[in-house]
Scaffold this motif. Structure first.
Motif, mmCIF file in Angstrom:
data_model
loop_
_atom_site.group_PDB
_atom_site.id
_atom_site.type_symbol
_atom_site.label_atom_id
_atom_site.label_comp_id
_atom_site.label_asym_id
_atom_site.label_seq_id
_atom_site.Cartn_x
_atom_site.Cartn_y
_atom_site.Cartn_z
ATOM 1 N N ARG A 1 -108.351 37.345 0.907
ATOM 2 C CA ARG A 1 -107.730 38.080 -0.205
ATOM 3 C C ARG A 1 -108.110 37.398 -1.520
ATOM 4 N N GLU A 2 -108.462 38.161 -2.502
ATOM 5 C CA GLU A 2 -108.921 37.629 -3.805
ATOM 6 C C GLU A 2 -110.070 36.657 -3.542
ATOM 7 N N ARG A 3 -111.124 37.202 -3.048
ATOM 8 C CA ARG A 3 -112.234 36.435 -2.497
ATOM 9 C C ARG A 3 -112.815 35.408 -3.484
ATOM 10 N N ALA A 4 -112.752 35.738 -4.779
ATOM 11 C CA ALA A 4 -113.346 34.826 -5.774
ATOM 12 C C ALA A 4 -112.791 33.403 -5.625
ATOM 13 N N HIS A 5 -111.515 33.281 -5.241
ATOM 14 C CA HIS A 5 -110.930 31.938 -5.060
ATOM 15 C C HIS A 5 -111.642 31.178 -3.944
ATOM 16 N N PHE A 6 -111.943 31.870 -2.869
ATOM 17 C CA PHE A 6 -112.562 31.186 -1.726
ATOM 18 C C PHE A 6 -114.024 30.860 -2.037
ATOM 19 N N ASP A 7 -114.697 31.749 -2.782
ATOM 20 C CA ASP A 7 -116.086 31.450 -3.190
ATOM 21 C C ASP A 7 -116.091 30.213 -4.083
ATOM 22 N N TRP A 8 -115.116 30.175 -5.006
ATOM 23 C CA TRP A 8 -115.035 29.020 -5.911
ATOM 24 C C TRP A 8 -114.740 27.732 -5.126
ATOM 25 N N LEU A 9 -113.841 27.844 -4.170
ATOM 26 C CA LEU A 9 -113.466 26.672 -3.368
ATOM 27 C C LEU A 9 -114.684 26.120 -2.640
ATOM 28 N N ASN A 10 -115.417 27.024 -2.058
ATOM 29 C CA ASN A 10 -116.591 26.637 -1.282
ATOM 30 C C ASN A 10 -117.675 26.040 -2.189
ATOM 31 N N ASP A 11 -117.912 26.682 -3.332
ATOM 32 C CA ASP A 11 -119.058 26.284 -4.165
ATOM 33 C C ASP A 11 -118.712 25.137 -5.108
ATOM 34 N N GLU A 12 -117.451 25.089 -5.568
ATOM 35 C CA GLU A 12 -117.115 24.085 -6.592
ATOM 36 C C GLU A 12 -115.926 23.202 -6.232
ATOM 37 N N GLY A 13 -114.832 23.820 -5.805
ATOM 38 C CA GLY A 13 -113.592 23.050 -5.589
ATOM 39 C C GLY A 13 -113.748 21.969 -4.526
ATOM 40 N N LEU A 14 -114.183 22.363 -3.346
ATOM 41 C CA LEU A 14 -114.295 21.369 -2.264
ATOM 42 C C LEU A 14 -115.368 20.323 -2.575
ATOM 43 N N PRO A 15 -116.562 20.715 -3.059
ATOM 44 C CA PRO A 15 -117.534 19.667 -3.405
ATOM 45 C C PRO A 15 -116.997 18.686 -4.451
ATOM 46 N N ALA A 16 -116.243 19.197 -5.449
ATOM 47 C CA ALA A 16 -115.703 18.291 -6.475
ATOM 48 C C ALA A 16 -114.711 17.308 -5.854
ATOM 49 N N LEU A 17 -113.861 17.797 -4.964
ATOM 50 C CA LEU A 17 -112.888 16.912 -4.311
ATOM 51 C C LEU A 17 -113.606 15.883 -3.434
ATOM 52 N N ALA A 18 -114.610 16.338 -2.697
ATOM 53 C CA ALA A 18 -115.342 15.412 -1.810
ATOM 54 C C ALA A 18 -116.035 14.334 -2.649
ATOM 55 N N GLN A 19 -116.553 14.746 -3.797
ATOM 56 C CA GLN A 19 -117.269 13.788 -4.643
ATOM 57 C C GLN A 19 -116.334 12.693 -5.167
ATOM 58 N N GLN A 20 -115.075 13.056 -5.400
ATOM 59 C CA GLN A 20 -114.148 12.013 -5.885
ATOM 60 C C GLN A 20 -113.522 11.233 -4.720
ATOM 61 N N GLY A 21 -114.012 11.474 -3.509
ATOM 62 C CA GLY A 21 -113.600 10.652 -2.367
ATOM 63 C C GLY A 21 -112.442 11.211 -1.575
ATOM 64 N N THR A 22 -111.940 12.402 -1.956
ATOM 65 C CA THR A 22 -110.813 12.985 -1.229
ATOM 66 C C THR A 22 -111.244 13.308 0.210
ATOM 67 N N GLY A 23 -110.405 12.960 1.168
ATOM 68 C CA GLY A 23 -110.715 13.257 2.568
ATOM 69 C C GLY A 23 -111.493 12.159 3.266
ATOM 70 N N ARG A 24 -111.774 11.062 2.554
ATOM 71 C CA ARG A 24 -112.514 9.965 3.217
ATOM 72 C C ARG A 24 -111.536 9.021 3.925
ATOM 73 N N ILE A 25 -110.491 8.630 3.219
ATOM 74 C CA ILE A 25 -109.560 7.661 3.827
ATOM 75 C C ILE A 25 -108.326 8.370 4.365
ATOM 76 N N SER A 26 -107.796 9.299 3.554
ATOM 77 C CA SER A 26 -106.658 10.088 4.050
ATOM 78 C C SER A 26 -107.051 11.570 3.986
ATOM 79 N N ASP A 27 -106.179 12.408 4.551
ATOM 80 C CA ASP A 27 -106.534 13.831 4.663
ATOM 81 C C ASP A 27 -106.601 14.541 3.313
#
Ligand SMILES: C[S@@+](CC[C@H](N)C(=O)[O-])C[C@H]1O[C@@H](n2cnc3c(N)ncnc32)[C@H](O)[C@@H]1O
Length: 296
Positions: A98-124
């Protein structure tokens, strides 16, 4: 042709009893009950909405006015009826993507940005669907995360949390079982990778269940967003707060957003429904795109 009961009576020329009308003082009482007991802050001006939604319930109970109904809600046996009342006023409409643009953004920008700052490496990395209804929003995010971790992001630790006021909606979210129509929005490879088809048809049709590997990563809690005192200590990197603010008046919207912002981790994102963009981003959040905000 099948008609709903109201239509068939009207079509047959039978006289329907006139719909019970809410007086101003009854509307005030009902709004207070909804606010204090049901987690909904529907403005008293929405009297006609309340009359329309509750008229049938009163007829089914054999009541011709709202005052005995209010007495029932406030009486010793009122808890069950209050739950019924809340369920009859909210819609659980939702869908995968639903409201697909959010999921496209998450996939293309949101999740990569979080991963780059180290989120998900030590804790969930935690995704919280804060009014998850029957779960499609949460499961879409879970599938997206799993795919991203198998691809560009590499292995990350992650959890999804679904919360809602409605127990019946939460049961469905947790059961994670959907009809063919409900999964229609999912791409073919998502269906084959993340859904199991029932071995036998249910009511003549197969149903589809999210795979156990994803279900193991999900937690569910019943939460009234208007009652922060009873919220479990969830903190998250992404909070979906979509298509629920409509149930609150402006002051409550502000309180709910403020409360969720305190549970958003630094560098995390708050996503509101596309029709619920905030006029003024809450303190500490910066707009990234319409209906997407980052906590700095
Ligand atoms: C329209 S659904 C939104 C589902 C999903 N977020 C989406 O956008 O597809 C609204 C949900 O908000 C829930 N809700 C309404 N008031 C709430 C409250 N005070 N606390 C928690 N959930 C609430 C309802 O039970 C319903 O499942």
């Amino acid at each position: 042709m099948a008609f709903s009961s109201g239509e068939s009576a009207a079509a047959g020329g039978a006289t329907l009893p006139s719909a019970p009308r809410l007086t101003a003082s009854e509307a005030g009482l009902l709004v207070a009950i909804l606010r204090d007991h049901c987690g909904l802050s529907i403005p008293a001006e929405n009297r006609s909405f309340l009359e329309l939604r509750l008229g049938r319930r009163l007829r089914n109970l054999g009541l011709t006015s709202f005052s005995p109904y209010i007495a029932l809600l406030l009486g010793a046996e009122g808890a069950t009826e209050r739950q019924f009342l809340a369920e009859s006023l909210v819609t659980h409409t939702t869908s995968f993507f639903r409201e697909r643009a959010h999921f496209d953004w998450l996939n293309d920008e949101g999740l990569p940005a979080l991963a780059q700052q180290g989120t998900g490496r030590i804790s969930d990395l935690v995704v919280w669907s804060a009014a998850c209804s029957t779960g499609q929003e949460l499961w879409t995010a879970a599938i997206l995360l799993d795919r991203a971790c198998r691809g560009p992001l590499g292995r990350l630790r992650w959890t999804v949390v679904g919360t809602d006021l409605s127990r019946s909606a939460l049961r469905r979210a947790q059961g994670a079982t959907y009809s063919e129509e409900e999964i229609a929005g999912l791409p073919e490879d998502w269906r084959s990778d993340y859904l199991l088809r029932s071995s036998r048809p249910v009511g003549g049709r197969h149903v589809f269940r999210i795979i156990p590997e994803l279900r193991r990563r999900a937690q569910f809690h019943q939460i009234n967003l208007l009652d922060p005192g009873r919220m479990p200590g969830i903190t998250a990197d992404i909070i979906f707060l979509r298509n629920v603010l409509i149930y609150f008046d402006l002051p409550d919207q502000g309180r709910v957003i403020h409360q969720l912002c305190t549970r958003l981790r630094r560098g995390g994102y708050l996503l509101t429904g596309h029709s619920e963009s905030l006029v003024q981003p809450p303190p500490g959040l910066v707009p990234v795109q319409p209906s997407i905000y980052r906590k700095d």
